[in-house]
Design an enzyme around this catalytic site. Structure first.
Site, mmCIF file in Angstrom:
data_model
loop_
_atom_site.group_PDB
_atom_site.id
_atom_site.type_symbol
_atom_site.label_atom_id
_atom_site.label_comp_id
_atom_site.label_asym_id
_atom_site.label_seq_id
_atom_site.Cartn_x
_atom_site.Cartn_y
_atom_site.Cartn_z
ATOM 1 C CG HIS A 106 -122.173 -7.874 5.404
ATOM 2 N ND1 HIS A 106 -122.776 -8.959 4.824
ATOM 3 C CD2 HIS A 106 -123.184 -7.066 5.815
ATOM 4 C CE1 HIS A 106 -124.089 -8.802 4.857
ATOM 5 N NE2 HIS A 106 -124.367 -7.678 5.460
HETATM 6 C C1 UD1 Z 1 -125.793 -2.499 6.326
HETATM 7 C C2 UD1 Z 1 -127.019 -3.084 7.027
HETATM 8 C C3 UD1 Z 1 -127.026 -4.594 6.881
HETATM 9 C C4 UD1 Z 1 -126.893 -4.996 5.428
HETATM 10 C C5 UD1 Z 1 -125.655 -4.342 4.842
HETATM 11 C C6 UD1 Z 1 -125.443 -4.687 3.394
HETATM 12 C C7 UD1 Z 1 -127.774 -1.876 9.027
HETATM 13 C C8 UD1 Z 1 -127.862 -1.925 10.487
HETATM 14 N N1 UD1 Z 1 -126.997 -2.790 8.449
HETATM 15 O O1 UD1 Z 1 -124.646 -2.970 6.999
HETATM 16 O O2 UD1 Z 1 -128.237 -5.098 7.390
HETATM 17 O O3 UD1 Z 1 -126.819 -6.396 5.334
HETATM 18 O O4 UD1 Z 1 -125.787 -2.927 4.972
HETATM 19 O O5 UD1 Z 1 -124.330 -4.024 2.875
HETATM 20 O O6 UD1 Z 1 -128.395 -1.044 8.418
HETATM 21 N N2 UD1 Z 1 -119.180 1.933 4.130
HETATM 22 C C9 UD1 Z 1 -118.473 2.347 3.029
HETATM 23 N N3 UD1 Z 1 -119.164 2.748 1.928
HETATM 24 C C10 UD1 Z 1 -120.521 2.759 1.867
HETATM 25 C C11 UD1 Z 1 -121.230 2.355 2.997
HETATM 26 C C12 UD1 Z 1 -120.553 1.932 4.115
HETATM 27 O O7 UD1 Z 1 -117.244 2.342 3.030
HETATM 28 O O8 UD1 Z 1 -121.075 3.140 0.822
HETATM 29 C C13 UD1 Z 1 -118.431 1.461 5.317
HETATM 30 C C14 UD1 Z 1 -118.316 2.522 6.369
HETATM 31 O O9 UD1 Z 1 -117.073 2.389 6.977
HETATM 32 C C15 UD1 Z 1 -119.384 2.147 7.370
HETATM 33 C C16 UD1 Z 1 -119.383 0.621 7.253
HETATM 34 O O10 UD1 Z 1 -119.104 0.358 5.887
HETATM 35 O O11 UD1 Z 1 -119.116 2.604 8.629
HETATM 36 C C17 UD1 Z 1 -120.690 0.000 7.643
HETATM 37 O O12 UD1 Z 1 -121.769 0.562 6.908
HETATM 38 P P1 UD1 Z 1 -123.264 0.558 7.533
HETATM 39 O O13 UD1 Z 1 -124.214 1.123 6.559
HETATM 40 O O14 UD1 Z 1 -123.233 1.169 8.893
HETATM 41 O O15 UD1 Z 1 -123.538 -0.954 7.773
HETATM 42 P P2 UD1 Z 1 -123.259 -2.240 6.858
HETATM 43 O O16 UD1 Z 1 -122.249 -3.064 7.545
HETATM 44 O O17 UD1 Z 1 -123.021 -1.850 5.441
#
Ligand code: UD1
Length: 369
Positions: free
Chosen positions: A207
């Protein structure tokens, strides 16, 4: 009156770190606490399931920030946590790990003069293209108590000029959760439910922006996974970020769920199912920091699909090896892991199931001083 701390979490990897600290603070009884959830992760499978499985009490405060760009998400957390602090000021804020919620809440707190304790402080990949590295550097710079999981963290902080008395090596709280849930995880029989025997499959997670945000890189990796899965079935719980990236780039079908052979793609898995899959795997391929640590404790060979790690102990004493995202390098390492040509791993100091107890003690001593 007991000092009051906010225990702040927001994203999936925070919850396994929060759980043992909540338990230890409750048992020791020296501090009152409130759980603050930023809402960075919000899907049932990325969030609520961890609270349920890890017996974490429901959050006292929910900021409901949701997803967004780094700037937008961080700003929203900062603004909403600040409003909460102004309304109901704690004696300290305790933040975990390196996600956007960590840096945003520590900044909101320190600007209002609320002392900050950082659990999992001091880790450095020395790669500033990683959003988490920026989060780690900034959080540590404004923290008053730095609770460190491995010795490299103390050395990094010393090198950055942090006063020695602010930093303590307490061990790895996430491993507390692993050790306390391992029997329950094994009893889940997650691989067997997929028709896969113990040690008869590999576990994949992917990821990191460096692996999934560029469509060409992601396609190369996914194609390679399909190839490797002809040798050993691979179970791949796909992170929403990765699923979205593949779908947007037009090859979402390469990660579509279903099938019991080859590359078995699943949605995000609950904690016990993930641990069950990791514990029974023959090999792990991952870019997750948490899984590097968990594989090391479980003594399962871990191909870390990164060029660097902020958790060097997993390479020095554990079972993790950095293989980057070059397909030839991954192919060679995969073969070595299957052939048993891989370090067995050793015990890691203070990853003993008692880190949460040490964190709770340090917090109480600090706030009662
Ligand atoms: C975040 C953390 C990363 C961690 C990871 C574990 C930061 C900068 N990154 O990355 O360090 O390793 O979490 O999962 O904080 N989304 C969903 N459902 C959710 C949450 C997110 O569909 O419940 C999707 C959304 O499209 C979102 C994307 O995932 O835009 C990314 O989510 P985000 O929290 O921005 O970063 P992660 O890639 O999850």
């Amino acid at each position: 009156m007991r000092p009051v701390v906010d225990l702040v979490a927001g994203a999936r990897p925070n919850f396994m770190k929060l759980a043992p600290v909540v338990r230890a603070v409750t048992e020791q009884g020296a501090l009152a606490f409130r759980i603050v959830h930023t809402g960075q992760h919000y899907d049932e499978a990325m969030n609520q399931v961890f609270f349920d499985e890890l017996d974490i009490p429901a959050p006292d405060v929910h900021l409901e920030v949701g997803s967004g760009s780094h700037g937008a998400q961080t700003a929203r957390i900062l603004e909403r946590y600040e409003a909460h602090l102004l309304e109901d000021r704690p004696d300290a804020s305790v933040v975990f790990g390196d996600v956007n919620s960590t840096v945003a809440c520590s900044l909101a707190a320190v600007k209002l003069g609320v002392p900050v304790a950082h659990v999992e402080a001091g880790l450095r990949s020395f790669d500033r293209s990683m959003p988490e590295e920026i989060n780690r550097l900034l959080t540590d710079a404004v923290s008053d108590l730095l609770l460190v999981s491995e010795a490299s963290g103390l050395a990094n902080l010393r090198h950055e000029g942090v006063a020695a008395e602010k930093a303590r090596l307490v061990g790895n709280v996430m491993i507390d959760t692993l050790l306390s849930r391992l029997d329950a995880a094994r009893a889940q029989g997650t691989a067997a439910r997929l028709g896969l025997p113990e040690r008869g499959y590999g576990l994949v997670t992917l990821h990191r922006p460096s692996n999934v945000d560029d469509p060409a890189t992601l396609r190369r990796l996914v194609t390679l996974l399909h190839e490797l899965a002809e040798r050993l079935p691979l179970v791949f719980p796909v992170h929403p970020r990765t699923q979205n990236a593949a779908a947007t780039a037009g090859f979402g079908e390469l990660l579509s769920p279903g099938g019991r052979q080859g590359l078995v793609c699943l949605g995000p898995q609950a904690y016990l199912d993930t641990l069950s899959l990791a514990a029974g795997a023959r090999v792990v391929l991952t870019d997750s920091g948490g899984l590097q640590e968990e594989s090391s404790v479980l003594r399962v060979p871990c191909l870390t699909l990164r060029e660097n790690t902020e958790r060097p102990i997993t390479v020095e004493l554990g079972t993790s090896r950095l293989v980057g995202n070059d397909v030839d390098r991954i192919r060679v390492a995969f073969r070595q892991a299957l052939d048993g040509d891989w370090p067995a791993g050793q015990e890691i100091p203070l990853w003993d199931g008692q880190a949460g107890v040490r964190v709770a003690r340090e917090l109480a001593a600090w706030l009662n001083a």
